[in-house]
Design an enzyme around this catalytic site. Structure first.
Site: not given
Ligand code: PCA
Length: 216
Positions: A80, A90, A143, A168
């Site tokens: 990211e 959401r 996140c 991610h």
């Molecule tokens: N993914 C979510 C929150 C926790 C996770 O593992 C996100 O992308 O915000």
């Protein structure tokens, strides 16, 4: 180099979260020479995740903080680039809170950029056969908020240099098994990718020059 990894508890009706499995598995392995690492698992809660992360940073004084989360539907390890100052949920978080249109940090800058060598990491992962890309949105959920608060608190203490960023990862094969046309990545591949990522941060203090970006 002291590395703090974080993963998340399950959310959104899933019974597992590959981010937690991956960081725990990696940190149970021997760390590379010159590296020590620890993993913490955070709740999928806007407020408490950041509080626990800040506690862990004060306690461990890491040189590098790598927060990992699941982004179901992604096809690669996503490095990211940016966290934005917006809470737009959401679905409610695991504490039942569903903020909309609020700031992560009221009065804070609109966004923060990751300070990891993202292009060098992308190249290293790809050369090792691990699908990786730079992502220009970490979403608007927990996140993104955690990444924003991480970079906000690191920016507030320039005297204690520490790099930080967010990664991610896709669904695990077990999660994707009953979801048609859904990408997945094994925990073993994610673990291998995170190890390469640490080696890359050890090697590169500044990023390499390379083209990146998207047209959509
Ligand atoms: N993914 C979510 C929150 C926790 C996770 O593992 C996100 O992308 O915000």
């Amino acid at each position: 180099m002291k590395v703090l990894f974080t993963g998340f508890e399950p959310f959104g009706g899933e019974s597992s979260n590959p981010s937690a499995e991956a960081v725990l598995q990696l940190c149970s392995q021997n760390a590379p020479a010159g590296v020590s690492w620890q993993a913490r698992i955070l709740p999928v809660e806007f407020k408490r995740s950041a509080e626990l992360l800040n506690d862990a940073i004060s306690q461990l004084q890491p040189d590098l903080v790598l927060c990992v989360g699941q982004a179901g539907g992604r096809t690669a390890i996503c490095l990211e680039q940016v966290a934005i100052n917006l809470l737009e949920a959401r679905i409610a978080d695991n504490s039942g809170w569903q903020p909309s249109g609020e700031a992560v940090v009221s009065g804070g800058p609109a966004a923060y950029f990751s300070n990891l060598p993202l292009k060098a990491i992308r190249a290293q992962l790809q050369q090792n056969g691990i699908p990786a890309q730079i992502s220009y949105t970490a979403g608007t959920y927990v996140c993104n908020a955690l990444m924003y608060q991480l970079l906000h608190s690191l920016a507030a203490r320039p005297d204690q240099p520490c790099r930080g960023g967010f990664i991610h990862i896709p669904f695990s094969p077990e999660q994707a098994a009953a979801k048609p046309d859904t990408a997945s990545m094994t925990i073993a591949t994610v673990v291998a990718g995170l190890r390469q990522l640490v080696l890359c941060c050890q090697q590169y203090q500044t990023d390499i020059k390379a083209s990146a970006g998207t047209l959509d």
